[in-house]
Design a protein around this motif. Structure first.
Motif, PDB file in Angstrom:
ATOM      1  N   CYS A  32       0.846  -1.187   0.000  1.00 58.72           N
ATOM      2  CA  CYS A  32       0.000   0.000   0.000  1.00 58.72           C
ATOM      3  C   CYS A  32       0.884   1.240   0.000  1.00 58.72           C
ATOM      4  CB  CYS A  32      -0.889   0.001   1.235  1.00 58.72           C
ATOM      5  SG  CYS A  32      -1.906   1.485   1.414  1.00 58.72           S
ATOM      6  N   SER A  77      -1.553  -5.103  -4.879  1.00 58.68           N
ATOM      7  CA  SER A  77      -1.880  -3.806  -4.288  1.00 58.68           C
ATOM      8  C   SER A  77      -3.046  -3.973  -3.315  1.00 58.68           C
ATOM      9  CB  SER A  77      -2.241  -2.790  -5.374  1.00 58.68           C
ATOM     10  OG  SER A  77      -3.395  -3.195  -6.068  1.00 58.68           O
ATOM     11  N   GLN A  78      -2.946  -3.295  -2.165  1.00 59.52           N
ATOM     12  CA  GLN A  78      -4.018  -3.408  -1.178  1.00 59.52           C
ATOM     13  C   GLN A  78      -4.100  -2.123  -0.367  1.00 59.52           C
ATOM     14  OE1 GLN A  78      -4.011  -6.916   1.273  1.00 59.52           O
ATOM     15  NE2 GLN A  78      -5.951  -6.385   2.182  1.00 59.52           N
ATOM     16  N   PHE A  79      -4.936  -1.203  -0.842  1.00 56.27           N
ATOM     17  CA  PHE A  79      -5.081   0.090  -0.177  1.00 56.27           C
ATOM     18  C   PHE A  79      -5.643  -0.043   1.234  1.00 56.27           C
ATOM     19  CE2 PHE A  79      -9.344  -0.341  -1.824  1.00 56.27           C
ATOM     20  CZ  PHE A  79     -10.155   0.315  -0.895  1.00 56.27           C
ATOM     21  N   ALA A  96      -4.313   6.461   2.540  1.00 56.65           N
ATOM     22  CA  ALA A  96      -3.719   5.836   1.356  1.00 56.65           C
ATOM     23  C   ALA A  96      -3.408   6.903   0.309  1.00 56.65           C
ATOM     24  CB  ALA A  96      -4.674   4.806   0.763  1.00 56.65           C
ATOM     25  N   ALA A 102      -0.579   5.874  -6.290  1.00 53.02           N
ATOM     26  CA  ALA A 102      -0.456   4.536  -5.723  1.00 53.02           C
ATOM     27  C   ALA A 102      -0.137   3.499  -6.795  1.00 53.02           C
ATOM     28  CB  ALA A 102      -1.736   4.161  -4.991  1.00 53.02           C
ATOM     29  N   TYR A 106       3.193   1.243  -6.860  1.00 49.98           N
ATOM     30  CA  TYR A 106       3.002  -0.210  -6.851  1.00 49.98           C
ATOM     31  C   TYR A 106       3.811  -0.852  -7.979  1.00 49.98           C
ATOM     32  CZ  TYR A 106       0.383  -4.450  -8.203  1.00 49.98           C
ATOM     33  OH  TYR A 106       0.004  -5.712  -8.583  1.00 49.98           O
TER      34      TYR A 106
END
Length: 147
Positions: A32, A77-79, A96, A102, A106
């Motif tokens: 993240c 990806s994992q916000f 985030a 992002a 990533y």
């Protein structure tokens, strides 16, 4: 950046019924980006992860790194790793990074791991993904570059 590492014997990510990334032994890395992160942050995190001694040696001790074992990384990806749960019962995600920033970070993070000669598979940024994992150990490590 925040990352959640899970040592895996195998892991995969599926989007709309299609497996788009899969690895054997290695690390499933949920990542993240945070608002103040930069390319240098992504590069430093990749280097740290590549050197973390999370894999067993011949004596059964966690003395080997991903680089030493030849293992692979599945980067997803994992916000939601930026969740703020300090108030109420519904998490907020304002911590985030914005989606365009992002996504760039990533992809840069995954590229930095590849530059370190680690085989990398990825999920799809912003997609509804199904992630499968056989956690080895279990070993799960939380990293935060701002901590």
């Amino acid at each position: 950046m925040r990352a959640l590492l899970q040592r895996a014997t195998e892991a995969s990510v599926t989007v709309e019924g299609e497996v788009i990334g899969e690895i054997g032994a290695g690390l499933l890395i949920f990542v993240c980006a945070m608002p103040d992160d930069t390319y240098d942050t992504a590069k430093a995190l990749a280097l740290k992860i590549s050197k973390l001694r999370l894999f067993k040696d011949d004596a059964g001790k966690m003395n080997l790194s991903l680089s030493q074992t030849g293992g692979a990384a599945l980067v997803v990806s994992q916000f939601t790793l930026a969740a703020d749960t300090s108030r109420g019962t519904r998490p907020g995600f304002s911590y985030a990074a914005k989606p365009d920033v992002a996504e760039t970070l990533y992809l840069q993070f995954a590229a930095c791991l590849r530059d370190l000669n680690i085989p990398v598979q990825t999920g799809r940024f912003g997609a509804d993904m199904s992630v499968a994992l056989t956690n080895d150990g279990p070993v799960t490590i939380w990293l935060d570059t701002n901590a």
